[in-house]
Design a protein around this motif. Structure first.
Motif, mmCIF file in Angstrom:
data_model
loop_
_atom_site.group_PDB
_atom_site.id
_atom_site.type_symbol
_atom_site.label_atom_id
_atom_site.label_comp_id
_atom_site.label_asym_id
_atom_site.label_seq_id
_atom_site.Cartn_x
_atom_site.Cartn_y
_atom_site.Cartn_z
ATOM 1 N N ASP A 67 0.916 -1.082 -0.056
ATOM 2 C CA ASP A 67 -0.099 0.097 0.085
ATOM 3 C C ASP A 67 0.846 1.104 -0.036
ATOM 4 O O ASP A 67 1.890 1.354 0.959
ATOM 5 C CB ASP A 67 -0.893 -0.026 1.270
ATOM 6 N N ARG A 117 1.990 -6.563 -7.065
ATOM 7 C CA ARG A 117 0.875 -6.091 -7.241
ATOM 8 C C ARG A 117 -0.333 -7.125 -8.115
ATOM 9 O O ARG A 117 -1.341 -7.214 -7.663
ATOM 10 C CB ARG A 117 0.607 -4.793 -7.589
ATOM 11 N N VAL A 173 -2.550 -7.439 -4.808
ATOM 12 C CA VAL A 173 -3.373 -6.578 -4.964
ATOM 13 C C VAL A 173 -4.717 -6.733 -5.996
ATOM 14 O O VAL A 173 -5.804 -6.701 -5.639
ATOM 15 C CB VAL A 173 -2.892 -4.930 -4.957
ATOM 16 N N TRP A 204 -8.914 -7.447 -5.883
ATOM 17 C CA TRP A 204 -10.071 -6.620 -6.399
ATOM 18 C C TRP A 204 -11.006 -7.227 -7.450
ATOM 19 O O TRP A 204 -12.144 -7.132 -7.516
ATOM 20 C CB TRP A 204 -9.455 -5.332 -7.388
ATOM 21 N N GLU A 249 -11.404 -6.248 -2.133
ATOM 22 C CA GLU A 249 -10.054 -5.147 -2.161
ATOM 23 C C GLU A 249 -10.217 -4.691 -0.814
ATOM 24 O O GLU A 249 -9.050 -4.245 -0.496
ATOM 25 C CB GLU A 249 -10.131 -4.268 -3.317
ATOM 26 N N GLY A 274 -5.125 -8.473 0.062
ATOM 27 C CA GLY A 274 -4.271 -8.038 -0.963
ATOM 28 C C GLY A 274 -3.050 -6.955 -0.588
ATOM 29 O O GLY A 274 -2.185 -6.619 -0.988
ATOM 30 N N ARG A 275 -3.686 -6.533 0.641
ATOM 31 C CA ARG A 275 -2.532 -5.340 1.305
ATOM 32 C C ARG A 275 -2.585 -5.855 2.890
ATOM 33 O O ARG A 275 -3.406 -6.678 3.371
ATOM 34 C CB ARG A 275 -3.245 -4.088 1.260
#
Length: 513
Positions: A12, A449, A453, A457, A462, A466-467
């Motif tokens: 992030d 990513r 990430v 999504w 999301e 993912g983070r």
């Protein structure tokens, strides 16, 4: 729990690096120094300088098929027909009478001298044992005479190819729909076989840092497999499940919309096919070659029915014509799927006409690719697409166009190995040769990513995955070193140390040596 004394890469931009990570229950509580006072007597885990990343997400995997293939005769890397037959012969003696010999991974384009597979060649080493060998791209099936006899001559299927010799007799090779129809009718594994294999496969995936998959085996009944694993406590990854586009009306009648399920298993999307593959010479190209499985008009109809059912479409498109017509169908229906908030995607997008590269971003179509395919397919692409390789596996161009890129393995076509895929995206080679079309390489952060990430999504998750941010699920992987501190050529040396799903270690809990 507090993970400390290492490097935490959150993925992030607001806080890219933290020196430690606090976890409360199944979620991240925050970076140390901010939130750890909210934890009652936390366990402290010494990272010993290791690196923590969000858990890896394989965005395109045929998981039960891959898991089952681990126990089949494997033909990847065979350099000739004779070597392939030697492997088959060695496996034939282990097959019980009346059972099938199954195998996977052959690719005749890799054989020297150049020759195509035939039933006669298989008959020499398999005898009366019915044998079905799926090609590495899973779009061709090689059968012996005992296997062909099961169909009693009924091999032709719309959208399929039956290879025939000069006398008009089947050679033993079926492609596309003909291959899949035969497989599903005569060689389909039982659910018990798939569950047993997938239970072992989940453990392998956890050891490779996988915390989520977008599975493509909906046609095989994978949703039932995952549910059984979930019930018996064996499921240690999150599943975004495909279902066959042919079932869209049935799903609509049951009101099963995208997102139906729980924290581990969710119905995701419809899977459709535009064309075949490079290896089987069935990718649909602007020069008129290839096999059409779904027309532009039929795909547009599937998309519209998917909108009514609340299900986005993921469509396999390999050739430049197949990709163009897939984009045309999404463009034609954009006024319907976009207001519905659906997130459609093209799978593979391996060969693109230059004019079509910017269309994905312009339309809002995600591109689900497999970084490992580029170096793995380079020789075939140079042979069959010699005039078009600048537009093939064009990950840099697609990324720079602004499209969302998600990375997967397409296992069992390639190995389910997220870190290996990330390295392939950065290096564009998997052997001692220089990078293939190095202008299409990605940076490490971009490849990560695409593997953390962006897949979250696509699964509409999301804000949870993912983070590594406060409130997000504690799905993470521990690597033995910080890959951002390495020269790109050293990236393949990085190893997965441990994997966590929802705050629980699912592979190699600490302490570590």
């Amino acid at each position: 729990m507090i993970l400390e004394n290492g490097v935490v890469r959150t993925m992030d931009s607001s806080l890219p690096i933290a020196r430690a990570l606090a976890i409360a229950g199944e979620r991240i509580a925050g970076a140390v120094g901010t939130h750890e006072t909210a934890l009652a007597t936390p366990e402290r885990v010494d990272l010993g300088g290791r690196c923590v990343l969000p858990g890896f997400n394989d965005s395109h995997v045929h998981f039960p098929t891959w898991a089952l293939a681990q126990g089949q005769v494997r033909l990847e890397g065979a350099a000739s027909l004779d070597e392939t037959l030697e492997r088959v012969a060695a496996a034939t003696g282990e097959v019980q009478p009346g059972r099938w010999l199954r195998g996977t991974g052959w690719r005749s384009g890799d054989w020297t001298p150049a020759v195509e597979p035939t039933k006669e060649a298989l008959d020499r080493v398999t005898g009366d044992t019915p044998t079905a060998l799926i090609a590495r791209d899973y779009h061709s099936l090689w059968l012996n005479s005992a296997a062909l006899a099961q169909a009693d001559g009924h091999l032709e299927v719309a959208g399929g190819v039956v290879e025939r010799d000069e006398r008009g007799q089947p050679t033993g090779v079926l492609r596309e729909e003909s291959a899949w129809h035969f497989r599903d009718t005569y060689v389909r594994p039982t659910e018990d076989e798939l569950v047993e294999a997938s239970r072992a496969g989940v453990r392998v995936a956890a050891a490779r840092g996988v915390t989520a998959v977008h599975d493509k085996d909906g046609w095989l009944g994978a949703l039932g497999v995952w549910q059984r694993l979930r019930v018996d406590g064996s499921l240690t990854l999150r599943v975004w499940q495909s279902l066959p586009a042919e079932q869209v009306d049935e799903l609509a009648s049951l009101h099963i919309r995208s997102g139906f399920g729980d924290d581990l298993v969710r119905v995701g999307y419809l899977k459709a096919f535009m064309d075949g593959t490079l290896g089987s010479r069935t990718a649909r190209m602007l020069d008129g070659s290839g096999v059409q499985i779904t027309s532009r008009e039929d795909l547009a109809d599937v998309i519209r029915r998917g909108v009514r059912a609340g299900l986005p479409v993921a469509v396999h498109a390999i050739g430049d014509l197949a990709n163009r017509e897939a984009l045309d169908a999404f463009e034609e229906t954009r006024g319907e799927w976009q207001p519905a908030g659906l997130r459609p995607r093209v799978e593979h997008a391996q060969c693109l006409a230059p004019a079509d590269v910017p269309r994905f971003a312009a339309l809002g179509i995600a591109v689900s690719v497999q970084f490992s395919h580029a170096p793995s397919d380079r020789d075939l692409a140079d042979r069959f697409w010699s005039e078009k390789t600048r537009g093939a596996y064009a990950y840099r161009s697609i990324w720079d166009s602004g499209a969302l890129v998600a990375n997967g393995s397409d296992a069992p076509i390639e190995e389910l190995d997220p870190w290996g895929g990330i390295c392939a995206g950065v290096l564009r080679t998997i052997d001692a040769r220089p990078a293939w079309h190095p202008e299409q390489r990605l940076e490490l952060e971009e490849a990560l990513r695409a593997t953390t990430v962006n897949p979250a999504w696509l699964a509409r998750d999301e804000h949870r995955r993912g983070r590594l941010l406060p409130g997000y699920l504690a799905d993470l992987v521990v690597l033995d070193r910080d890959p951002f501190e390495l020269e790109p050529e050293k990236l393949p040396e990085v190893r997965v140390v441990a994997t966590m799903l929802g705050g629980r270690w699912v592979h190699n809990p600490p302490p570590w040596e």
